[in-house]
Motif scaffolding. Structure first.
Motif, mmCIF file in Angstrom:
data_model
loop_
_atom_site.group_PDB
_atom_site.id
_atom_site.type_symbol
_atom_site.label_atom_id
_atom_site.label_comp_id
_atom_site.label_asym_id
_atom_site.label_seq_id
_atom_site.Cartn_x
_atom_site.Cartn_y
_atom_site.Cartn_z
ATOM 1 N N ARG A 318 0.863 -1.181 0.000
ATOM 2 C CA ARG A 318 0.000 0.000 0.000
ATOM 3 C C ARG A 318 0.899 1.231 0.000
ATOM 4 N NH1 ARG A 318 -3.503 -3.085 3.506
ATOM 5 N NH2 ARG A 318 -5.614 -3.177 2.631
ATOM 6 N N LEU A 319 0.354 2.337 -0.487
ATOM 7 C CA LEU A 319 1.094 3.591 -0.516
ATOM 8 C C LEU A 319 0.326 4.639 0.276
ATOM 9 C CD1 LEU A 319 3.488 5.243 -1.693
ATOM 10 C CD2 LEU A 319 1.987 5.798 -3.634
ATOM 11 N N VAL A 320 0.989 5.257 1.248
ATOM 12 C CA VAL A 320 0.385 6.346 2.030
ATOM 13 C C VAL A 320 1.034 7.652 1.581
ATOM 14 C CG1 VAL A 320 -0.007 7.307 4.324
ATOM 15 C CG2 VAL A 320 -0.053 4.819 3.979
ATOM 16 N N LEU A 321 0.217 8.608 1.160
ATOM 17 C CA LEU A 321 0.696 9.929 0.749
ATOM 18 C C LEU A 321 0.351 10.947 1.826
ATOM 19 C CD1 LEU A 321 -0.471 9.962 -2.996
ATOM 20 C CD2 LEU A 321 1.756 9.287 -2.087
ATOM 21 N N VAL A 322 1.362 11.638 2.336
ATOM 22 C CA VAL A 322 1.158 12.694 3.340
ATOM 23 C C VAL A 322 1.533 14.012 2.687
ATOM 24 C CG1 VAL A 322 1.735 13.548 5.632
ATOM 25 C CG2 VAL A 322 1.725 11.078 5.190
ATOM 26 N N LEU A 323 0.541 14.882 2.495
ATOM 27 C CA LEU A 323 0.743 16.183 1.862
ATOM 28 C C LEU A 323 0.970 17.235 2.945
ATOM 29 C CD1 LEU A 323 0.687 18.162 -0.527
ATOM 30 C CD2 LEU A 323 -1.819 18.049 -0.459
ATOM 31 N N LEU A 324 2.110 17.940 2.859
ATOM 32 C CA LEU A 324 2.511 18.904 3.884
ATOM 33 C C LEU A 324 2.803 20.264 3.265
ATOM 34 C CD1 LEU A 324 5.214 16.759 5.721
ATOM 35 C CD2 LEU A 324 2.818 16.986 6.369
ATOM 36 N N GLU A 325 2.808 21.291 4.118
ATOM 37 C CA GLU A 325 3.233 22.630 3.697
ATOM 38 C C GLU A 325 4.184 23.208 4.729
ATOM 39 O OE1 GLU A 325 0.796 26.057 1.711
ATOM 40 O OE2 GLU A 325 0.622 26.306 3.879
ATOM 41 N N GLU A 326 5.218 23.912 4.260
ATOM 42 C CA GLU A 326 6.153 24.616 5.126
ATOM 43 C C GLU A 326 6.350 26.035 4.609
ATOM 44 O OE1 GLU A 326 7.645 24.289 7.913
ATOM 45 O OE2 GLU A 326 7.013 22.248 8.381
ATOM 46 N N GLY A 327 6.628 26.955 5.539
ATOM 47 C CA GLY A 327 6.854 28.344 5.162
ATOM 48 C C GLY A 327 8.208 28.591 4.557
ATOM 49 N N SER A 328 9.070 27.590 4.551
ATOM 50 C CA SER A 328 10.388 27.715 3.941
ATOM 51 C C SER A 328 10.740 26.420 3.222
ATOM 52 C CB SER A 328 11.453 28.024 4.999
ATOM 53 O OG SER A 328 12.754 27.947 4.444
ATOM 54 N N GLY A 329 11.313 26.569 2.018
ATOM 55 C CA GLY A 329 11.748 25.397 1.276
ATOM 56 C C GLY A 329 12.995 24.762 1.840
ATOM 57 N N SER A 330 13.589 25.392 2.863
ATOM 58 C CA SER A 330 14.797 24.843 3.482
ATOM 59 C C SER A 330 14.500 23.731 4.476
ATOM 60 C CB SER A 330 15.564 25.964 4.199
ATOM 61 O OG SER A 330 15.849 27.026 3.327
ATOM 62 N N VAL A 331 13.258 23.620 4.932
ATOM 63 C CA VAL A 331 12.883 22.603 5.912
ATOM 64 C C VAL A 331 12.854 21.230 5.240
ATOM 65 C CG1 VAL A 331 11.088 21.838 7.511
ATOM 66 C CG2 VAL A 331 11.558 24.275 7.248
ATOM 67 N N ARG A 332 13.349 20.223 5.941
ATOM 68 C CA ARG A 332 13.363 18.868 5.413
ATOM 69 C C ARG A 332 12.635 17.922 6.370
ATOM 70 N NH1 ARG A 332 14.247 21.384 1.699
ATOM 71 N NH2 ARG A 332 15.917 21.254 0.142
ATOM 72 N N PHE A 333 12.280 16.735 5.858
ATOM 73 C CA PHE A 333 11.479 15.779 6.623
ATOM 74 C C PHE A 333 12.122 14.408 6.611
ATOM 75 C CE2 PHE A 333 8.716 18.948 4.686
ATOM 76 C CZ PHE A 333 8.079 19.473 5.801
ATOM 77 N N GLU A 334 11.869 13.668 7.693
ATOM 78 C CA GLU A 334 12.353 12.298 7.828
ATOM 79 C C GLU A 334 11.273 11.464 8.514
ATOM 80 O OE1 GLU A 334 15.651 9.822 10.478
ATOM 81 O OE2 GLU A 334 15.633 12.009 10.488
ATOM 82 N N VAL A 335 10.784 10.447 7.837
ATOM 83 C CA VAL A 335 9.814 9.548 8.466
ATOM 84 C C VAL A 335 10.582 8.653 9.426
ATOM 85 C CG1 VAL A 335 8.067 7.774 8.137
ATOM 86 C CG2 VAL A 335 8.307 9.612 6.460
#
Length: 387
Positions: A318-335
């Motif tokens: 299965r594929l889970v898509l999490v759509l996010l928004e940040e005020g800066s493109g410099s922010v990164r994410f790690e599951v």
């Protein structure tokens, strides 16, 4: 009768009828004075006066409120509420948060700014705290164009309305909402914070209601949090009764700012057909294009990332898509984790220096098909600190 006599007689009858009609008709309202209807820039942060005859019947407590912009980088994903009970407590709060927030004096506030935090709290002296408490709501916005209005204060609920503009700037903004309340009327630290959005047409949409147990800053120090074990420092708290499941994840920058959109948005994809429909629908709103080159501030294209998810893959996954928004493109994410709740824990990496560009992301989480994702799929965020 003579003609003149008849004329006077008819005039007398006509006047009597008009007087009687006026006596039976209610008085007309005079037109409002245009000068009195001019916009009051401070009205949004004051409680509305109750209608005549309803004094004392409004659910609102007496309160004052100020909105102060305290930075251009958002360090909180959800509003943080604090109660200040004394001048010493206020000083302690400022000292503990001054590295992340702009608490300075503003000599000349700009149009997109506000008075400085130091100016806003100058009135809160020992005499004021003898009868009052100060509620601080620290929140972040993806655009500095959003403004705030405090509309309800009761012992159980504080409501803040986000005023959404027609057009938004692409700068991130951190705010402190300062709410002064009578100490006797607002004795608790546990209540609900209600957030509502209002668009330029005046239409309101409830966004969230958050249970709050606010830290209280008084003369005594706030007890420090119990430190984690050194080797467990970056591991989020284990949800009771839930186990980790295996996953792979990829963060793809897809951009596409939309005023009023709510994040995070989670979609569970069960087949190649569902993925194709999602790509077609949301590809009109976000950048799902192929990326020939990947730069430091971008990622692979969405269509490139999902190219391998065919019917054979979905037979076992299965594929889970999490759509996010940040005020800066410099922010990164790690599951960091996915649990059987079901829920994902996502670490947020904020650099020392951030760009001013808004950014939207799709987090793609691959799961084995045996993982039960029925019901609502939760998302929790963990700060990974400033890097």
């Amino acid at each position: 009768m003579r003609p003149l006599t008849v004329l006077l007689y008819l005039c007398a009858i006509l006047c009597a009828g008009m007087l009687a009609s006026c006596a039976l008709r209610p008085a007309e309202l005079s037109a409002p004075d245009p000068a009195a209807a001019q916009h009051d820039p401070d009205a949004a942060l004051r409680p509305a006066a109750p209608p005549a005859g309803l004094e004392g019947e409004s659910p609102n407590l007496a309160f004052t409120a100020q909105a102060v912009r305290t930075g251009s980088t958002v360090y909180v994903r959800e509003p943080v509420v604090t109660i200040v009970d004394s001048v010493i407590g206020l000083g302690r709060y400022i000292e503990e948060n001054k590295e992340q927030c702009d608490f300075s004096h503003h000599e000349d506030p700009a149009a997109d700014n506000a008075v400085g935090f130091a100016d806003a709290v100058a009135e809160y002296d020992e005499d004021w705290f003898a009868d009052h408490r100060l509620v601080l709501v620290h929140l972040g916005e993806g655009s500095g164009s959003v403004r705030h209005e405090v509309t309800e204060v009761t012992p159980d609920v504080i409501e803040i309305v986000r005023l959404l503009p027609e057009e938004s700037t692409a700068d991130e903004a951190a705010w402190h909402i300062l709410i002064g309340v009578e100490r006797a009327d607002f004795p608790n630290s546990g209540f609900a914070l209600k957030i509502t959005a209002r668009n330029p047409r005046g239409e309101e949409k409830p966004e969230k209601q958050i249970p709050v147990t606010a830290a209280v800053y008084g003369d005594e120090p706030v007890p420090p949090a119990v430190p984690s074990e050194p080797d467990e420092q970056d591991k989020p708290e284990e949800p009771d009764g839930y186990e980790d499941v295996e996953f792979t994840a990829l963060a793809v920058r897809t951009d596409g700012y939309h005023d009023g959109a709510r994040y995070p948005a989670v979609t569970v994809i069960d087949s190649a057909g569902e993925l194709a429909r999602y790509t077609e629908e949301f590809g009109k709103l976000y950048d799902f294009s192929h990326k020939e080159k990947v730069y430091s501030d971008s990622t692979v294209g969405f269509v490139d990332a999902v190219a391998g998810y065919d019917e054979a893959w979905f037979a076992d996954h299965r594929l889970v898509l999490v759509l996010l928004e940040e005020g800066s493109g410099s922010v990164r994410f790690e599951v960091m984790r996915v649990t059987t709740e079901p829920a994902a824990v996502i670490g947020v990496h904020v650099p020392e220096i951030c760009t001013d560009d808004m950014a939207e992301w799709h987090i793609l989480i691959e799961l084995d098909r045996s993982v039960d994702v029925s019901g609502e799929f939760g998302v929790r965020f963990v700060s990974k600190g400033t890097e």
